[in-house]
Design an enzyme around this catalytic site. Structure first.
Site, PDB file in Angstrom:
ATOM      1  N   PHE A 109     -15.510 -84.734 -12.216  1.00 34.37           N
ATOM      2  CA  PHE A 109     -14.648 -84.146 -12.987  1.00 34.37           C
ATOM      3  C   PHE A 109     -14.984 -84.442 -14.515  1.00 34.37           C
ATOM      4  O   PHE A 109     -15.396 -85.778 -14.755  1.00 34.37           O
ATOM      5  CB  PHE A 109     -13.057 -84.848 -12.669  1.00 34.37           C
ATOM      6  CG  PHE A 109     -12.411 -84.057 -11.465  1.00 34.37           C
ATOM      7  CD1 PHE A 109     -13.149 -83.017 -11.028  1.00 34.37           C
ATOM      8  CD2 PHE A 109     -11.309 -84.754 -11.018  1.00 34.37           C
ATOM      9  CE1 PHE A 109     -12.688 -82.706  -9.591  1.00 34.37           C
ATOM     10  CE2 PHE A 109     -10.675 -83.947  -9.725  1.00 34.37           C
ATOM     11  CZ  PHE A 109     -11.228 -82.916  -9.347  1.00 34.37           C
ATOM     12  N   HIS A 148     -14.482 -90.537   0.001  1.00 33.23           N
ATOM     13  CA  HIS A 148     -15.048 -90.469  -1.512  1.00 33.23           C
ATOM     14  C   HIS A 148     -14.286 -91.814  -2.094  1.00 33.23           C
ATOM     15  O   HIS A 148     -13.291 -91.867  -2.247  1.00 33.23           O
ATOM     16  CB  HIS A 148     -14.215 -89.420  -2.003  1.00 33.23           C
ATOM     17  CG  HIS A 148     -14.815 -88.709  -3.073  1.00 33.23           C
ATOM     18  ND1 HIS A 148     -15.534 -89.564  -4.115  1.00 33.23           N
ATOM     19  CD2 HIS A 148     -14.829 -87.508  -3.950  1.00 33.23           C
ATOM     20  CE1 HIS A 148     -16.006 -89.176  -5.337  1.00 33.23           C
ATOM     21  NE2 HIS A 148     -15.604 -87.849  -5.164  1.00 33.23           N
ATOM     22  N   HIS A 190     -23.982 -85.293  -3.180  1.00 35.70           N
ATOM     23  CA  HIS A 190     -22.649 -85.810  -3.538  1.00 35.70           C
ATOM     24  C   HIS A 190     -21.550 -85.089  -2.393  1.00 35.70           C
ATOM     25  O   HIS A 190     -20.582 -85.930  -2.119  1.00 35.70           O
ATOM     26  CB  HIS A 190     -22.094 -84.978  -5.059  1.00 35.70           C
ATOM     27  CG  HIS A 190     -20.939 -85.373  -5.537  1.00 35.70           C
ATOM     28  ND1 HIS A 190     -20.566 -86.749  -5.834  1.00 35.70           N
ATOM     29  CD2 HIS A 190     -19.773 -84.749  -5.894  1.00 35.70           C
ATOM     30  CE1 HIS A 190     -19.198 -86.830  -6.295  1.00 35.70           C
ATOM     31  NE2 HIS A 190     -18.778 -85.610  -6.292  1.00 35.70           N
TER      32      HIS A 190
END
Length: 404
Positions: free
Chosen positions: A390, A331, A294
């Site tokens: 998140f 991202h 990630h």
């Protein structure tokens, strides 16, 4: 008996350019596509860099009617899906109908349209876009794929922040495995490079003003990007019925929830997603030959992910190459897992692990094998791709090689 799930096509659009090959070339050469951003109201931002899809002309890919009714993120979805379908060789009549699904992940949806509509509204303009609602809705990407390709099976969006694309792929795999559908268009798309969006990320103090350096001691945040990655998944029986061959097998999917904090990641949750993906694929940790991390370049994520990888892979950790493509294409939020899985599957096909090029001084708390040059991938090895979001949403995918 569960159906084996084949990857028969994939497509991409990113800051690297149009196509999966452009993305792979960027990843394997370690060429950063991050640069100066050019969007309206840029003067209100402190951080003015991103990984944008430049020189993209949607009118070359969509009809006039489609352009009127779709946001930029749906444009990306169409383009990536068209490439995936071409590569798969599947015919329109084979893809159409109730035995196919369209599942597209997105963290935000039509943010470009939303941003412009709000700006016009608060500026007092009276003539606003009557298609704002269908452009903005997160399910627009999946819905338009179903309309264009006449897919009458399940069609929906997955919205779980930065794990959206990965979960969309995993859900498609599960539906095929259990016989709910025979094939699926799956992936993720995002186009949220607007001044308001970047200002929101600025306020969290997680944006880098210069460069994304995952796992480096001097890392100072992430850089936002945009794009889409779409896959054609098929059951083995469906694929064989049309005399097609797989590019790779989608063998494992694991997902978990931290149930801890809306922002701060959790080592146990991330590790559990990887463990579940390995169990689903029937593999041991030592059988993984490459991990696409990630790797956001933020302090907490990189430390957490490193600890989770060590927890899962134990003594194998020092020899498994790990790299992050976010340092090159930014991202891309809800699209990140899908674009990064394109790179992961390409590494399997090309038998090459892409380098981790932005590493300066390694952070001792991120003691992973981060090769600065491309390294070979052993023929016997599988590959794993991570997405952590998140909200504490974790997801991992495992792909395995086609053996003749």
């Amino acid at each position: 008996m569960q159906n084996r799930v084949a990857i028969t096509g994939f497509g991409a659009i990113s800051a690297a350019g149009l196509g999966a090959d452009a993305l792979w070339d960027t990843a394997v050469t370690g060429t950063s596509r991050i640069g100066a951003l050019d969007v309206p109201r840029l003067d209100r931002l402190r951080v003015r860099i991103a990984a944008a899809v430049n020189d993209f002309r949607p009118e070359e890919h969509l009809s006039r009617e489609e352009l009127q009714r779709t946001d930029r993120f749906a444009h990306f979805t169409h383009v990536a899906a068209a490439e995936a379908i071409r590569q798969s060789g599947i015919l329109p009549e084979q893809l159409a109908g109730p035995r196919s699904a369209a599942i597209v992940g997105t963290g935000i949806g039509g943010m470009t349209t939303m941003d412009e509509s709000y700006a016009q509204f608060f500026a007092g303009e009276r003539r606003l876009d009557p298609f704002t609602i269908p452009k903005v809705m997160p399910s627009a990407g999946a819905s338009h794929l179903s309309i264009v390709h006449k897919i009458t099976g399940p069609s929906f969006a997955v919205s779980s922040a930065c794990s959206s694309g990965t979960q969309a792929i995993g859900l498609g795999m599960q539906m095929i495995r259990h016989g709910l559908v025979d094939r699926a268009l799956v992936g993720g798309s995002e186009a949220s490079l607007t001044a308001a969006t970047l200002k929101s990320w600025e306020l969290m103090r997680v944006l880098s003003p210069d460069k994304c350096r995952p796992f480096s001691r001097d890392r100072n945040g992430l850089v936002l990007g945009e794009g889409a990655g779409i896959f054609v998944l098929e059951s083995e029986a469906s694929m064989k019925a049309r005399n097609a061959r797989p590019l790779a097998w989608l063998s494992g999917y694991g997902t978990s929830s931290d149930a801890r904090d809306i922002i701060q990641p959790d080592e146990e949750g991330a590790a559990r997603a990887m463990q579940l993906a390995l169990m689903d694929a029937g593999l041991e940790p030592g059988e993984i030959g490459y991990i696409n991390a990630h790797g956001t370049g933020t302090i907490l994520n990189d430390i957490n992910e490193s600890a989770a990888i060590r927890r899962v892979f134990g003594q194998s950790t020092p020899v498994i190459p790990v790299s992050s493509v976010k340092q090159l294409i930014g991202h891309t939020l809800g699209a990140s897992g899908a674009l990064e899985f394109v790179v992961t599957v390409k590494s399997l096909i090309e038998k090459t692990c892409p380098p981790h090029t932005n590493l300066t001084e390694p952070d001792p708390r991120c003691d992973l094998h981060l090769p600065k040059e491309s390294v070979g991938l052993a023929p016997s090895k599988a590959v794993l791709c991570n997405s952590f979001a998140f909200g504490g949403v974790n997801a991992s995918l495992v792909a395995t090689r086609v053996v003749d």
